[in-house]
Design a protein around this motif. Structure first.
Motif, PDB file in Angstrom:
ATOM      1  N   GLN A   1     -11.788   1.323  -0.375  1.00  0.00           N
ATOM      2  CA  GLN A   1     -10.570   1.880   0.202  1.00  0.00           C
ATOM      3  C   GLN A   1     -10.807   2.154   1.679  1.00  0.00           C
ATOM      4  O   GLN A   1     -11.596   3.025   2.034  1.00  0.00           O
TER       5      GLN A   1
ATOM      6  N   ASP B   1      -5.364   4.028  -0.569  1.00  0.00           N
ATOM      7  CA  ASP B   1      -5.139   2.756  -1.249  1.00  0.00           C
ATOM      8  C   ASP B   1      -6.106   1.718  -0.717  1.00  0.00           C
ATOM      9  O   ASP B   1      -6.626   1.827   0.390  1.00  0.00           O
TER      10      ASP B   1
ATOM     11  N   GLU C   1      -4.430  -3.953  -0.456  1.00  0.00           N
ATOM     12  CA  GLU C   1      -3.590  -4.911  -1.167  1.00  0.00           C
ATOM     13  C   GLU C   1      -4.359  -6.092  -1.742  1.00  0.00           C
ATOM     14  O   GLU C   1      -3.826  -7.206  -1.854  1.00  0.00           O
TER      15      GLU C   1
ATOM     16  N   SER D   1       0.817  -1.216   0.000  1.00  0.00           N
ATOM     17  CA  SER D   1       0.000   0.000   0.000  1.00  0.00           C
ATOM     18  C   SER D   1       0.850   1.266   0.000  1.00  0.00           C
ATOM     19  O   SER D   1       0.489   2.267  -0.620  1.00  0.00           O
TER      20      SER D   1
END
Length: 482
Positions: free
Chosen positions: A307, A297, A300, A205
């Protein structure tokens, strides 16, 4: 010396020898006119034979040159490593077809009975997603030019309708390269690595949030790069992303990277590097002059596009980041990590409000159980997938390459989260992820990965209540890429 030159030299030497012999004989014995005429006729016959040989050599040489030119001009078609390629015989022009399929299937194991304050991402979507579905062509033109066109129909959370991923032209004059178009400029160890051979399905991230400031995919850029045997220097001027909606003024940014290999042995190396980016002019999105920058972000994994950590849109006059890179490889063992420092400059900042700063870092490693080493790419100074010594063939007892991987990553998007000044607080959240997985490479174009993620998000809402959560996820990726 050509065959024609050799023949002429032989003729001259032969003629000189004959004249010398004739002179010697004449000096010893007087010749009659009939004898002299006979010798002259004999010499004429020899010269005529030599002339015929020279003509034959000329014809043979011309035919050989014609065959070489024909071979150079011929078009070749090949499939090397699964990549269909059309190329001219002299290598001046080529076109290679590329395709990538990355299909993810994920299961999110969340806590039940989450409090109402956890409004974002309360029910993450377990299911499937084509993370990347790409089709494109790249190649050479006039020997020194490279080009590439790539479309992507995949996405985050939902499959895309298709968008331009890359479109660029690059001029090569060793050791320099100049590239213009839409592409991801070189901005870090994880950023530069191909997603087809990465350790995990997604970048850490910290790397992803950082590259999105002034780099990332589809970024319209002009990049200059110099590459030596053990060093790389790269810099780019960047603008908006291709396909982004129109703004009143597009973003202007700069990115740069310096990387080198200070230590290297037969089967080991050490990589170090620094990278940086600067948003000199954020995009203006409103007539009144809003210049928002958001740092964020996904955790992952992209099967669900939510988000969980985000700084929110911050009206800014600019932003920057600094990054440090370090990696070490010994045979089939690789360990690498990066640290990122991010800062935004608020626009029209009040006296008691500070400029927000964020950090991110990760450390990850891979151990190839079957003994192959990951390839260190000298073109971008990053690590690619391992070479496959024994492509999958059960009848021959060959099982491809197997790799164990692990990662710990942190992205901290909090800034003065407990400040008594509301305008000074940024409660973007603190995200920590522990990941472990196994990668299987049956051959050079196929990859399967099974990954486990333990995600912890600590984030407060405007009222100070917990808006984060902890959960586990399992993801299976099926990939075919050439």
């Amino acid at each position: 010396m050509t065959r024609i030159q050799i023949a002429l030299r032989a003729a001259l030497i032969g003629g000189a020898s004959l004249l010398a012999m004739t002179g010697a004989a004449h000096a010893q014995t007087a010749q009659t006119p009939e004898q002299q005429q006979a010798r002259i006729e004999a010499l004429e016959v020899q010269l005529e034979a030599l002339s015929s040989q020279i003509a034959d050599l000329k014809a043979a040489t011309a035919a050989s040159l014609k065959d070489v030119r024909t071979a150079q001009a011929a078009t070749t078609v090949s499939i090397a490593g699964g990549k269909p390629t059309i190329a001219s015989g002299d290598g001046a022009f080529s076109a290679t077809v590329h395709a990538v399929m990355q299909l993810d299937a994920a299961w999110y194991n969340q806590d039940s009975g989450l409090p109402p304050s956890v409004a974002t991402g309360r029910d993450l979507n377990s299911g499937t997603n084509f993370r990347r579905a790409r089709l494109g062509v790249d190649g050479k033109a006039f020997k020194n030019f490279d080009y590439g066109v790539l479309l992507d129909f995949g996405g985050a959370g939902t499959d895309g309708a298709g968008q331009l991923q890359e479109l660029y032209l690059q001029y090569n004059y060793a050791p320099f390269k100049v590239k213009v178009g839409a592409f991801a400029p070189n901005l870090g160890l994880e950023d530069a690595a191909s997603t087809n051979g990465s350790l995990f399905p997604e970048r850490p991230s910290g790397a992803e949030a950082t590259r999105s400031l002034a780099g990332a995919d589809r970024r319209i850029s002009l990049q200059a790069q110099a590459v030596g045997e053990r060093w790389l220097v790269s810099g780019a001027i960047t603008g908006a992303k291709a396909g982004d909606g129109a703004s009143f003024d597009e973003q202007l940014g700069y990115v740069g990277r310096v990387a080198f290999v200070p230590l290297k042995g037969y089967d080991w190396l050490v990589h170090v590097g620094v990278n940086a980016s600067l948003v000199a002019q954020p995009a203006q999105t409103a007539v009144a002059g809003a210049y928002p920058i958001t740092v964020q972000d996904r955790p992952e994994l992209r099967v669900d596009g939510t988000q969980l950590v985000s700084s929110g849109a911050i009206d800014s006059s600019g932003a920057r980041h600094y990054g440090l890179e370090l990696a070490a490889q010994k045979k089939n063992l690789l360990i690498q990590g990066e640290y990122f420092d991010i800062a935004l400059d608020r626009r029209n900042r009040a006296a008691n409000v500070s400029d927000p700063k964020f950090t991110g870092w990760y450390v990850e490693g891979g151990w190839v159980l079957t003994g192959e080493a990951r390839k260190y790419n000298p073109a971008n100074f990053a690590f690619d997938a391992p070479a496959i010594d024994s492509p999958f063939d059960p009848k021959a007892g060959k099982w491809g390459a197997w790799e164990l991987v692990a990662r710990y990553s942190v992205l901290d998007l909090n800034h003065h989260e407990y400040s008594t000044v509301a305008a000074d607080r940024v409660r973007g959240g603190l995200q920590e992820i522990v990941s472990a997985g196994v990668n299987w490479f049956p051959n050079s174009v196929t990859k399967f990965s099974l990954d486990y993620l333990d995600v912890d998000v600590d984030r407060r809402d405007a009222a100070g209540l917990q808006a984060g959560q902890s959960y586990k996820a399992i993801n299976l990726r099926s990939q075919y890429a050439f």
